[in-house]
Write an enzyme that holds these catalytic residues in place. Structure first.
Site, PDB file in Angstrom:
ATOM      1  N   HIS A   1      94.307 104.400  19.633  1.00  0.00           N
ATOM      2  CA  HIS A   1      94.051 104.237  18.199  1.00  0.00           C
ATOM      3  C   HIS A   1      95.294 104.616  17.427  1.00  0.00           C
ATOM      4  O   HIS A   1      96.037 105.514  17.842  1.00  0.00           O
ATOM      5  CB  HIS A   1      92.873 105.130  17.762  1.00  0.00           C
TER       6      HIS A   1
ATOM      7  N   GLU B   1      85.517 100.776  19.634  1.00  0.00           N
ATOM      8  CA  GLU B   1      85.091  99.502  20.215  1.00  0.00           C
ATOM      9  C   GLU B   1      84.456  99.656  21.588  1.00  0.00           C
ATOM     10  O   GLU B   1      83.685  98.807  22.022  1.00  0.00           O
ATOM     11  CB  GLU B   1      86.294  98.549  20.330  1.00  0.00           C
TER      12      GLU B   1
HETATM   13  N1  ACO Z   1      96.208 100.428  26.991  1.00  0.00           N
HETATM   14  C1  ACO Z   1      97.410 100.681  27.538  1.00  0.00           C
HETATM   15  N2  ACO Z   1      98.466 101.170  26.857  1.00  0.00           N
HETATM   16  C2  ACO Z   1      98.274 101.405  25.548  1.00  0.00           C
HETATM   17  C3  ACO Z   1      97.047 101.172  24.914  1.00  0.00           C
HETATM   18  C4  ACO Z   1      95.983 100.675  25.679  1.00  0.00           C
HETATM   19  N3  ACO Z   1      94.792 100.440  25.162  1.00  0.00           N
HETATM   20  N4  ACO Z   1      97.150 101.510  23.604  1.00  0.00           N
HETATM   21  C5  ACO Z   1      98.417 101.930  23.435  1.00  0.00           C
HETATM   22  N5  ACO Z   1      99.095 101.871  24.600  1.00  0.00           N
HETATM   23  C6  ACO Z   1     100.470 102.259  24.836  1.00  0.00           C
HETATM   24  C7  ACO Z   1     101.429 101.217  24.300  1.00  0.00           C
HETATM   25  O1  ACO Z   1     101.733 100.228  25.258  1.00  0.00           O
HETATM   26  C8  ACO Z   1     102.630 102.080  23.963  1.00  0.00           C
HETATM   27  O2  ACO Z   1     103.323 102.369  25.164  1.00  0.00           O
HETATM   28  P1  ACO Z   1     104.920 102.250  25.212  1.00  0.00           P
HETATM   29  O3  ACO Z   1     105.407 103.221  24.161  1.00  0.00           O
HETATM   30  O4  ACO Z   1     105.247 102.613  26.610  1.00  0.00           O
HETATM   31  O5  ACO Z   1     105.226 100.830  24.859  1.00  0.00           O
HETATM   32  C9  ACO Z   1     102.019 103.399  23.514  1.00  0.00           C
HETATM   33  O6  ACO Z   1     100.718 103.445  24.068  1.00  0.00           O
HETATM   34  C10 ACO Z   1     101.898 103.500  21.998  1.00  0.00           C
HETATM   35  O7  ACO Z   1     101.251 102.336  21.534  1.00  0.00           O
HETATM   36  P2  ACO Z   1     101.390 101.757  20.065  1.00  0.00           P
HETATM   37  O8  ACO Z   1     101.524 100.267  20.163  1.00  0.00           O
HETATM   38  O9  ACO Z   1     102.416 102.500  19.284  1.00  0.00           O
HETATM   39  O10 ACO Z   1     100.001 102.136  19.495  1.00  0.00           O
HETATM   40  P3  ACO Z   1      99.404 101.591  18.141  1.00  0.00           P
HETATM   41  O11 ACO Z   1      99.100 102.758  17.308  1.00  0.00           O
HETATM   42  O12 ACO Z   1     100.224 100.521  17.525  1.00  0.00           O
HETATM   43  O13 ACO Z   1      98.127 100.875  18.725  1.00  0.00           O
HETATM   44  C11 ACO Z   1      96.001 100.064  19.124  1.00  0.00           C
HETATM   45  C12 ACO Z   1      96.819 101.174  18.459  1.00  0.00           C
HETATM   46  C13 ACO Z   1      96.423  98.698  18.532  1.00  0.00           C
HETATM   47  C14 ACO Z   1      94.538 100.269  18.858  1.00  0.00           C
HETATM   48  C15 ACO Z   1      96.294 100.101  20.648  1.00  0.00           C
HETATM   49  O14 ACO Z   1      95.949 101.344  21.178  1.00  0.00           O
HETATM   50  C16 ACO Z   1      95.625  98.953  21.410  1.00  0.00           C
HETATM   51  O15 ACO Z   1      96.163  97.853  21.472  1.00  0.00           O
HETATM   52  N6  ACO Z   1      94.424  99.207  22.013  1.00  0.00           N
HETATM   53  C17 ACO Z   1      93.716  98.175  22.734  1.00  0.00           C
HETATM   54  C18 ACO Z   1      92.993  97.236  21.774  1.00  0.00           C
HETATM   55  C19 ACO Z   1      91.810  97.913  21.098  1.00  0.00           C
HETATM   56  O16 ACO Z   1      91.068  98.662  21.722  1.00  0.00           O
HETATM   57  N7  ACO Z   1      91.637  97.604  19.800  1.00  0.00           N
HETATM   58  C20 ACO Z   1      90.584  98.178  18.972  1.00  0.00           C
HETATM   59  C21 ACO Z   1      91.151  99.230  18.092  1.00  0.00           C
HETATM   60  S1  ACO Z   1      89.892 100.113  17.188  1.00  0.00           S
HETATM   61  C22 ACO Z   1      89.735  99.289  15.696  1.00  0.00           C
HETATM   62  O17 ACO Z   1      90.645  98.783  15.140  1.00  0.00           O
HETATM   63  C23 ACO Z   1      88.447  99.180  15.066  1.00  0.00           C
END
Ligand code: ACO
Length: 378
Positions: free
Chosen positions: A255, A315
Protein backbone atom coordinates in the site's frame (compact mmCIF):
# COMPACT_ATOMS: atom_id res chain seq x y z
CA UNK A 1 12.28 29.53 -6.71
CA UNK A 2 12.24 25.95 -8.11
CA UNK A 3 8.94 24.12 -7.97
CA UNK A 4 8.97 21.11 -5.64
CA UNK A 5 9.01 17.95 -7.75
CA UNK A 6 6.95 15.07 -6.33
CA UNK A 7 6.16 12.31 -8.82
CA UNK A 8 3.02 10.49 -7.69
CA UNK A 9 2.52 13.32 -5.18
CA UNK A 10 3.88 11.07 -2.40
CA UNK A 11 3.64 12.83 0.94
CA UNK A 12 2.26 16.05 -0.58
CA UNK A 13 -0.78 17.54 1.18
CA UNK A 14 -3.11 19.38 -1.18
CA UNK A 15 -6.31 19.63 0.88
CA UNK A 16 -7.66 19.76 4.42
CA UNK A 17 -10.29 17.19 5.25
CA UNK A 18 -12.54 16.29 8.16
CA UNK A 19 -13.71 13.06 6.52
CA UNK A 20 -11.13 10.39 7.22
CA UNK A 21 -7.67 10.13 8.75
CA UNK A 22 -5.14 7.46 7.92
CA UNK A 23 -2.16 6.67 10.10
CA UNK A 24 0.02 4.54 7.83
CA UNK A 25 2.57 3.68 10.53
CA UNK A 26 0.04 2.69 13.20
CA UNK A 27 -2.34 1.05 10.72
CA UNK A 28 -5.28 3.17 11.83
CA UNK A 29 -8.21 4.57 9.88
CA UNK A 30 -10.73 7.00 11.37
CA UNK A 31 -13.88 8.00 9.51
CA UNK A 32 -15.27 11.23 10.96
CA UNK A 33 -13.32 10.34 14.11
CA UNK A 34 -14.64 6.78 14.47
CA UNK A 35 -12.21 3.83 14.18
CA UNK A 36 -13.12 1.87 11.09
CA UNK A 37 -13.69 -1.41 12.94
CA UNK A 38 -16.18 0.26 15.31
CA UNK A 39 -18.06 1.86 12.44
CA UNK A 40 -18.03 -1.10 10.05
CA UNK A 41 -19.11 -3.43 12.85
CA UNK A 42 -22.18 -1.36 13.70
CA UNK A 43 -23.35 1.06 11.01
CA UNK A 44 -25.71 0.53 8.14
CA UNK A 45 -24.43 1.99 4.88
CA UNK A 46 -27.02 4.76 5.07
CA UNK A 47 -25.82 5.72 8.57
CA UNK A 48 -22.24 5.80 7.33
CA UNK A 49 -23.14 8.05 4.41
CA UNK A 50 -25.14 10.36 6.69
CA UNK A 51 -22.15 10.54 9.02
CA UNK A 52 -19.79 11.37 6.17
CA UNK A 53 -22.03 14.10 4.82
CA UNK A 54 -23.10 15.61 8.14
CA UNK A 55 -20.24 14.90 10.51
CA UNK A 56 -22.43 13.09 13.07
CA UNK A 57 -24.52 9.96 13.37
CA UNK A 58 -28.22 10.35 12.52
CA UNK A 59 -31.06 10.02 14.99
CA UNK A 60 -33.56 7.24 14.25
CA UNK A 61 -35.84 9.72 12.47
CA UNK A 62 -33.00 11.22 10.43
CA UNK A 63 -31.82 7.77 9.48
CA UNK A 64 -35.28 6.81 8.23
CA UNK A 65 -35.61 10.07 6.27
CA UNK A 66 -32.17 9.74 4.73
CA UNK A 67 -32.79 6.11 3.80
CA UNK A 68 -35.98 7.20 2.02
CA UNK A 69 -34.16 10.06 0.25
CA UNK A 70 -31.52 7.70 -1.14
CA UNK A 71 -34.15 5.11 -2.07
CA UNK A 72 -36.10 7.77 -3.97
CA UNK A 73 -33.14 8.15 -6.34
CA UNK A 74 -32.62 4.48 -7.16
CA UNK A 75 -34.49 4.44 -10.45
CA UNK A 76 -32.83 4.68 -13.86
CA UNK A 77 -34.51 5.67 -17.12
CA UNK A 78 -34.92 3.74 -20.36
CA UNK A 79 -32.02 5.64 -21.95
CA UNK A 80 -29.62 4.48 -19.23
CA UNK A 81 -30.93 0.92 -19.47
CA UNK A 82 -30.33 1.00 -23.22
CA UNK A 83 -26.70 2.05 -22.67
CA UNK A 84 -26.20 -0.73 -20.12
CA UNK A 85 -27.83 -3.34 -22.35
CA UNK A 86 -25.47 -2.37 -25.18
CA UNK A 87 -22.43 -2.34 -22.88
CA UNK A 88 -23.34 -5.85 -21.65
CA UNK A 89 -23.97 -7.10 -25.18
CA UNK A 90 -20.54 -5.85 -26.28
CA UNK A 91 -18.93 -7.53 -23.27
CA UNK A 92 -17.63 -4.27 -21.81
CA UNK A 93 -16.28 -4.58 -18.24
CA UNK A 94 -18.56 -3.52 -15.41
CA UNK A 95 -16.50 -0.42 -14.61
CA UNK A 96 -16.90 0.81 -18.18
CA UNK A 97 -20.64 0.18 -18.02
CA UNK A 98 -20.78 2.05 -14.70
CA UNK A 99 -18.89 5.01 -16.18
CA UNK A 100 -21.31 5.12 -19.12
CA UNK A 101 -24.35 4.64 -16.89
CA UNK A 102 -23.39 7.42 -14.47
CA UNK A 103 -22.61 9.79 -17.31
CA UNK A 104 -26.08 9.14 -18.75
CA UNK A 105 -27.88 9.26 -15.39
CA UNK A 106 -28.74 12.94 -15.69
CA UNK A 107 -30.64 12.47 -18.96
CA UNK A 108 -34.20 13.62 -18.45
CA UNK A 109 -33.24 15.36 -15.20
CA UNK A 110 -34.36 18.95 -15.20
CA UNK A 111 -32.77 20.32 -12.09
CA UNK A 112 -29.24 19.64 -10.98
CA UNK A 113 -27.96 20.94 -7.67
CA UNK A 114 -25.24 19.55 -5.44
CA UNK A 115 -27.55 18.13 -2.77
CA UNK A 116 -29.71 16.25 -5.27
CA UNK A 117 -26.70 15.13 -7.31
CA UNK A 118 -25.18 13.56 -4.19
CA UNK A 119 -28.32 11.55 -3.43
CA UNK A 120 -28.91 10.66 -7.06
CA UNK A 121 -25.38 9.46 -7.68
CA UNK A 122 -25.18 7.40 -4.47
CA UNK A 123 -28.70 6.02 -4.97
CA UNK A 124 -28.23 5.06 -8.58
CA UNK A 125 -24.82 3.31 -8.52
CA UNK A 126 -26.11 -0.11 -7.34
CA UNK A 127 -28.99 0.01 -9.82
CA UNK A 128 -26.62 0.65 -12.73
CA UNK A 129 -24.25 -2.16 -11.73
CA UNK A 130 -27.06 -4.64 -11.11
CA UNK A 131 -28.90 -3.83 -14.35
CA UNK A 132 -25.68 -4.25 -16.34
CA UNK A 133 -25.07 -7.60 -14.66
CA UNK A 134 -28.59 -8.85 -15.36
CA UNK A 135 -28.11 -7.98 -19.05
CA UNK A 136 -24.75 -9.80 -19.02
CA UNK A 137 -26.64 -12.87 -17.81
CA UNK A 138 -29.15 -12.49 -20.65
CA UNK A 139 -31.86 -11.50 -18.17
CA UNK A 140 -34.03 -8.46 -17.61
CA UNK A 141 -33.03 -5.98 -14.88
CA UNK A 142 -34.82 -6.20 -11.54
CA UNK A 143 -36.41 -2.91 -10.48
CA UNK A 144 -35.14 -1.50 -7.17
CA UNK A 145 -37.29 -1.86 -4.05
CA UNK A 146 -37.48 1.14 -1.77
CA UNK A 147 -38.43 -0.91 1.30
CA UNK A 148 -35.00 -2.56 1.37
CA UNK A 149 -31.81 -1.08 2.79
CA UNK A 150 -29.14 0.02 0.32
CA UNK A 151 -27.06 -3.18 0.70
CA UNK A 152 -30.06 -5.54 0.72
CA UNK A 153 -31.55 -3.85 -2.33
CA UNK A 154 -28.29 -4.18 -4.27
CA UNK A 155 -28.19 -7.94 -3.65
CA UNK A 156 -31.89 -8.18 -4.48
CA UNK A 157 -31.43 -6.39 -7.82
CA UNK A 158 -28.57 -8.72 -8.74
CA UNK A 159 -30.48 -11.94 -8.17
CA UNK A 160 -34.17 -11.06 -8.01
CA UNK A 161 -34.30 -12.69 -4.56
CA UNK A 162 -33.96 -11.29 -1.07
CA UNK A 163 -30.53 -12.17 0.33
CA UNK A 164 -29.99 -13.80 3.74
CA UNK A 165 -29.26 -11.55 6.73
CA UNK A 166 -25.72 -12.88 6.87
CA UNK A 167 -25.01 -11.83 3.29
CA UNK A 168 -26.61 -8.43 3.75
CA UNK A 169 -24.58 -7.87 6.93
CA UNK A 170 -21.37 -8.95 5.18
CA UNK A 171 -21.99 -6.54 2.32
CA UNK A 172 -22.97 -3.76 4.73
CA UNK A 173 -19.66 -4.19 6.57
CA UNK A 174 -17.79 -4.04 3.28
CA UNK A 175 -19.63 -0.94 2.05
CA UNK A 176 -18.87 0.89 5.30
CA UNK A 177 -15.25 -0.30 5.56
CA UNK A 178 -14.24 1.14 2.18
CA UNK A 179 -16.46 4.23 2.06
CA UNK A 180 -13.64 6.75 2.41
CA UNK A 181 -9.88 6.62 2.61
CA UNK A 182 -8.14 9.96 2.62
CA UNK A 183 -6.98 11.41 -0.64
CA UNK A 184 -6.66 8.22 -2.66
CA UNK A 185 -6.36 8.50 -6.45
CA UNK A 186 -10.08 8.37 -7.31
CA UNK A 187 -11.02 10.79 -4.54
CA UNK A 188 -8.32 13.13 -5.74
CA UNK A 189 -9.77 12.92 -9.27
CA UNK A 190 -13.20 13.82 -7.90
CA UNK A 191 -11.77 16.81 -6.04
CA UNK A 192 -9.85 18.00 -9.11
CA UNK A 193 -13.06 17.95 -11.18
CA UNK A 194 -15.03 19.82 -8.51
CA UNK A 195 -12.21 22.34 -8.08
CA UNK A 196 -12.93 23.61 -11.59
CA UNK A 197 -16.52 24.30 -10.40
CA UNK A 198 -17.75 21.47 -12.58
CA UNK A 199 -20.55 19.29 -11.14
CA UNK A 200 -20.63 16.25 -8.84
CA UNK A 201 -21.92 13.85 -11.49
CA UNK A 202 -18.89 14.69 -13.62
CA UNK A 203 -16.71 14.16 -10.55
CA UNK A 204 -18.23 10.71 -10.02
CA UNK A 205 -17.64 9.78 -13.66
CA UNK A 206 -13.96 10.77 -13.49
CA UNK A 207 -13.54 8.94 -10.20
CA UNK A 208 -14.99 5.71 -11.64
CA UNK A 209 -12.41 5.90 -14.42
CA UNK A 210 -9.63 6.36 -11.88
CA UNK A 211 -10.79 3.55 -9.61
CA UNK A 212 -10.80 1.11 -12.51
CA UNK A 213 -7.00 0.69 -12.68
CA UNK A 214 -5.33 -2.40 -11.19
CA UNK A 215 -3.12 -0.29 -8.94
CA UNK A 216 -6.23 1.10 -7.26
CA UNK A 217 -9.61 -0.64 -7.29
CA UNK A 218 -8.97 -3.27 -9.92
CA UNK A 219 -7.13 -5.76 -7.69
CA UNK A 220 -9.79 -7.93 -5.97
CA UNK A 221 -10.87 -9.82 -9.12
CA UNK A 222 -7.27 -10.97 -9.75
CA UNK A 223 -6.94 -11.76 -6.01
CA UNK A 224 -9.87 -14.17 -6.24
CA UNK A 225 -8.38 -15.84 -9.32
CA UNK A 226 -5.06 -16.14 -7.48
CA UNK A 227 -6.72 -17.72 -4.43
CA UNK A 228 -8.68 -20.14 -6.58
CA UNK A 229 -5.48 -21.20 -8.34
CA UNK A 230 -3.72 -21.70 -5.03
CA UNK A 231 -6.72 -23.51 -3.60
CA UNK A 232 -6.60 -25.94 -6.49
CA UNK A 233 -2.83 -26.47 -6.50
CA UNK A 234 -2.43 -26.37 -2.71
CA UNK A 235 0.94 -24.67 -3.28
CA UNK A 236 0.97 -21.13 -1.85
CA UNK A 237 4.73 -20.92 -1.73
CA UNK A 238 5.18 -22.02 -5.34
CA UNK A 239 2.65 -19.45 -6.52
CA UNK A 240 4.27 -16.60 -4.61
CA UNK A 241 7.80 -17.45 -5.72
CA UNK A 242 6.80 -17.92 -9.34
CA UNK A 243 4.98 -14.56 -9.38
CA UNK A 244 7.85 -12.67 -7.81
CA UNK A 245 10.51 -14.43 -9.91
CA UNK A 246 8.59 -13.32 -13.00
CA UNK A 247 8.98 -9.74 -11.72
CA UNK A 248 5.26 -9.41 -11.08
CA UNK A 249 3.51 -7.97 -8.06
CA UNK A 250 1.40 -10.01 -5.74
CA UNK A 251 -2.13 -8.64 -5.91
CA UNK A 252 -3.70 -7.67 -2.60
CA UNK A 253 -0.36 -6.83 -0.94
CA UNK A 254 1.36 -3.50 -0.38
CA UNK A 255 0.00 0.00 0.00
CA UNK A 256 1.21 3.50 -0.73
CA UNK A 257 0.37 4.73 2.78
CA UNK A 258 0.25 1.72 5.15
CA UNK A 259 3.52 0.31 6.43
CA UNK A 260 1.62 -2.30 8.48
CA UNK A 261 -1.45 -4.38 7.71
CA UNK A 262 -4.29 -2.30 6.28
CA UNK A 263 -6.81 -1.93 9.16
CA UNK A 264 -9.63 -2.61 6.72
CA UNK A 265 -8.13 -6.04 6.03
CA UNK A 266 -8.87 -7.00 9.66
CA UNK A 267 -12.46 -5.73 9.45
CA UNK A 268 -13.07 -7.56 6.19
CA UNK A 269 -11.35 -10.70 7.43
CA UNK A 270 -13.72 -10.89 10.44
CA UNK A 271 -16.73 -10.28 8.21
CA UNK A 272 -15.47 -12.92 5.76
CA UNK A 273 -15.12 -15.38 8.66
CA UNK A 274 -18.75 -14.82 9.66
CA UNK A 275 -20.02 -15.08 6.11
CA UNK A 276 -17.99 -18.21 5.39
CA UNK A 277 -19.26 -19.89 8.60
CA UNK A 278 -22.83 -19.12 7.65
CA UNK A 279 -22.52 -19.78 3.93
CA UNK A 280 -25.51 -21.76 2.83
CA UNK A 281 -23.26 -24.04 0.78
CA UNK A 282 -21.00 -24.43 3.84
CA UNK A 283 -17.96 -23.63 1.68
CA UNK A 284 -15.40 -22.05 3.98
CA UNK A 285 -12.49 -23.52 2.02
CA UNK A 286 -11.52 -20.37 0.14
CA UNK A 287 -11.36 -18.41 3.36
CA UNK A 288 -8.99 -20.99 4.86
CA UNK A 289 -6.82 -20.88 1.75
CA UNK A 290 -6.70 -17.08 2.03
CA UNK A 291 -5.49 -17.00 5.63
CA UNK A 292 -2.82 -19.62 4.94
CA UNK A 293 -1.74 -17.81 1.75
CA UNK A 294 -1.47 -14.51 3.61
CA UNK A 295 0.96 -15.97 6.14
CA UNK A 296 3.15 -17.58 3.46
CA UNK A 297 3.16 -14.55 1.15
CA UNK A 298 3.92 -12.02 3.89
CA UNK A 299 6.97 -14.02 4.95
CA UNK A 300 8.32 -14.35 1.41
CA UNK A 301 7.66 -10.70 0.56
CA UNK A 302 9.66 -9.62 3.63
CA UNK A 303 12.75 -11.32 2.17
CA UNK A 304 11.97 -10.31 -1.40
CA UNK A 305 11.60 -6.58 -0.71
CA UNK A 306 13.69 -5.91 2.41
CA UNK A 307 13.12 -2.53 4.00
CA UNK A 308 9.52 -2.28 2.83
CA UNK A 309 6.80 -4.06 4.78
CA UNK A 310 4.31 -5.47 2.33
CA UNK A 311 1.18 -6.74 4.04
CA UNK A 312 -2.35 -7.41 2.90
CA UNK A 313 -4.26 -4.41 1.66
CA UNK A 314 -8.02 -3.92 1.56
CA UNK A 315 -8.37 -5.81 -1.72
CA UNK A 316 -7.19 -9.14 -0.35
CA UNK A 317 -10.09 -9.92 1.99
CA UNK A 318 -12.47 -7.94 -0.20
CA UNK A 319 -12.15 -10.78 -2.69
CA UNK A 320 -12.98 -13.41 -0.07
CA UNK A 321 -15.80 -11.43 1.52
CA UNK A 322 -17.52 -10.38 -1.69
CA UNK A 323 -17.27 -13.90 -3.04
CA UNK A 324 -18.91 -15.17 0.16
CA UNK A 325 -21.63 -12.55 -0.09
CA UNK A 326 -22.42 -13.76 -3.62
CA UNK A 327 -21.03 -10.87 -5.69
CA UNK A 328 -19.51 -12.17 -8.95
CA UNK A 329 -15.83 -11.28 -9.37
CA UNK A 330 -16.61 -9.29 -12.51
CA UNK A 331 -18.44 -6.84 -10.20
CA UNK A 332 -15.85 -6.49 -7.44
CA UNK A 333 -14.43 -3.15 -8.60
CA UNK A 334 -17.89 -1.81 -9.39
CA UNK A 335 -19.07 -2.83 -5.91
CA UNK A 336 -16.11 -0.94 -4.47
CA UNK A 337 -17.42 2.07 -6.42
CA UNK A 338 -20.94 1.48 -5.02
CA UNK A 339 -19.46 2.20 -1.60
CA UNK A 340 -16.74 4.75 -2.37
CA UNK A 341 -19.06 7.01 -4.33
CA UNK A 342 -20.22 8.42 -0.98
CA UNK A 343 -16.61 9.32 -0.13
CA UNK A 344 -16.22 10.98 -3.52
CA UNK A 345 -19.38 13.02 -2.98
CA UNK A 346 -18.43 14.05 0.55
CA UNK A 347 -14.99 15.14 -0.66
CA UNK A 348 -16.59 17.00 -3.56
CA UNK A 349 -18.78 18.97 -1.16
CA UNK A 350 -15.84 19.63 1.14
CA UNK A 351 -13.82 20.90 -1.83
CA UNK A 352 -16.65 23.23 -2.83
CA UNK A 353 -16.83 24.61 0.71
CA UNK A 354 -13.31 25.97 0.53
CA UNK A 355 -12.35 25.69 -3.09
CA UNK A 356 -9.06 26.39 -4.78
CA UNK A 357 -8.53 25.26 -8.36
CA UNK A 358 -6.19 22.25 -8.35
CA UNK A 359 -3.46 23.14 -10.75
CA UNK A 360 -0.03 21.63 -10.12
CA UNK A 361 2.94 22.08 -12.40
CA UNK A 362 5.08 19.63 -14.36
CA UNK A 363 8.82 19.87 -14.65
CA UNK A 364 9.61 20.43 -18.34
CA UNK A 365 12.28 18.03 -19.62
CA UNK A 366 11.63 18.43 -23.37
CA UNK A 367 13.45 20.27 -26.15
CA UNK A 368 14.03 24.02 -26.20
CA UNK A 369 15.26 26.56 -28.73
CA UNK A 370 13.71 24.97 -31.82
CA UNK A 371 12.47 26.95 -34.80
CA UNK A 372 9.88 26.11 -37.42
CA UNK A 373 10.88 23.98 -40.45
CA UNK A 374 8.65 24.37 -43.51
CA UNK A 375 7.05 21.06 -44.58
CA UNK A 376 9.03 20.71 -47.82
CA UNK A 377 12.29 20.84 -45.85
CA UNK A 378 11.44 18.10 -43.29
N1 ACO B 1 4.21 -7.50 -4.74
C1 ACO B 1 5.55 -7.50 -4.91
N2 ACO B 1 6.33 -6.42 -4.75
C2 ACO B 1 5.71 -5.28 -4.40
C3 ACO B 1 4.33 -5.21 -4.20
C4 ACO B 1 3.57 -6.37 -4.37
N3 ACO B 1 2.26 -6.39 -4.18
N4 ACO B 1 4.00 -3.94 -3.84
C5 ACO B 1 5.15 -3.24 -3.84
N5 ACO B 1 6.18 -4.04 -4.18
C6 ACO B 1 7.58 -3.68 -4.26
C7 ACO B 1 7.86 -2.90 -5.52
O1 ACO B 1 8.20 -3.74 -6.61
C8 ACO B 1 9.03 -2.04 -5.08
O2 ACO B 1 10.20 -2.84 -5.08
P1 ACO B 1 11.56 -2.25 -5.71
O3 ACO B 1 11.86 -1.02 -4.89
O4 ACO B 1 12.52 -3.37 -5.54
O5 ACO B 1 11.24 -1.93 -7.13
C9 ACO B 1 8.74 -1.76 -3.61
O6 ACO B 1 7.86 -2.78 -3.18
C10 ACO B 1 8.05 -0.41 -3.40
O7 ACO B 1 6.94 -0.35 -4.27
P2 ACO B 1 6.29 1.00 -4.79
O8 ACO B 1 5.98 0.84 -6.25
O9 ACO B 1 7.09 2.19 -4.37
O10 ACO B 1 4.98 1.00 -3.96
P3 ACO B 1 3.75 1.95 -4.21
O11 ACO B 1 3.52 2.69 -2.97
O12 ACO B 1 3.88 2.75 -5.46
O13 ACO B 1 2.67 0.85 -4.51
C11 ACO B 1 0.75 -0.43 -4.62
C12 ACO B 1 1.53 0.60 -3.80
C13 ACO B 1 0.44 0.16 -6.02
C14 ACO B 1 -0.55 -0.75 -3.94
C15 ACO B 1 1.63 -1.70 -4.75
O14 ACO B 1 1.93 -2.21 -3.49
C16 ACO B 1 1.00 -2.76 -5.67
O15 ACO B 1 1.14 -2.70 -6.88
N6 ACO B 1 0.29 -3.77 -5.07
C17 ACO B 1 -0.35 -4.80 -5.86
C18 ACO B 1 -1.65 -4.29 -6.47
C19 ACO B 1 -2.73 -4.08 -5.41
O16 ACO B 1 -2.88 -4.88 -4.50
N7 ACO B 1 -3.50 -2.99 -5.58
C20 ACO B 1 -4.56 -2.60 -4.66
C21 ACO B 1 -4.10 -1.48 -3.81
S1 ACO B 1 -5.27 -1.08 -2.52
C22 ACO B 1 -6.27 0.15 -3.18
O17 ACO B 1 -5.87 0.97 -3.92
C23 ACO B 1 -7.66 0.20 -2.83
Amino acid sequence: MTDAHAPGLDGVSVAETRLSRIDGEAGELLVRGYPIDDLAGNATYEETVFLLLNGRLPTAEERADFRAELAAHRGIGEEVLAVLERAAREGKPAMDALRMGVAAATLGVEEQDSETDVRRVIGVFPTIVAAYWRYRQGREPVAPRDDLRHAANYLYMLTGEEASDSRVDGLETYLTAVVDHGLNASTFSARVVVSTESDLVSAATAAVGTLKGPLHGGAPGPVLEMLRDVHESGDSEGYVRETLDAGERLMGFGHRVYRVRDPRAAVLESAATRVSEEREDGDAALFETATAFEATATGILADHVPGRRLETNVEFYTAVLLDGVGIPKELFSATFAVSRVAGWMAHGLEQLDDNRLVRPTARYIGETGRSWTPIEER
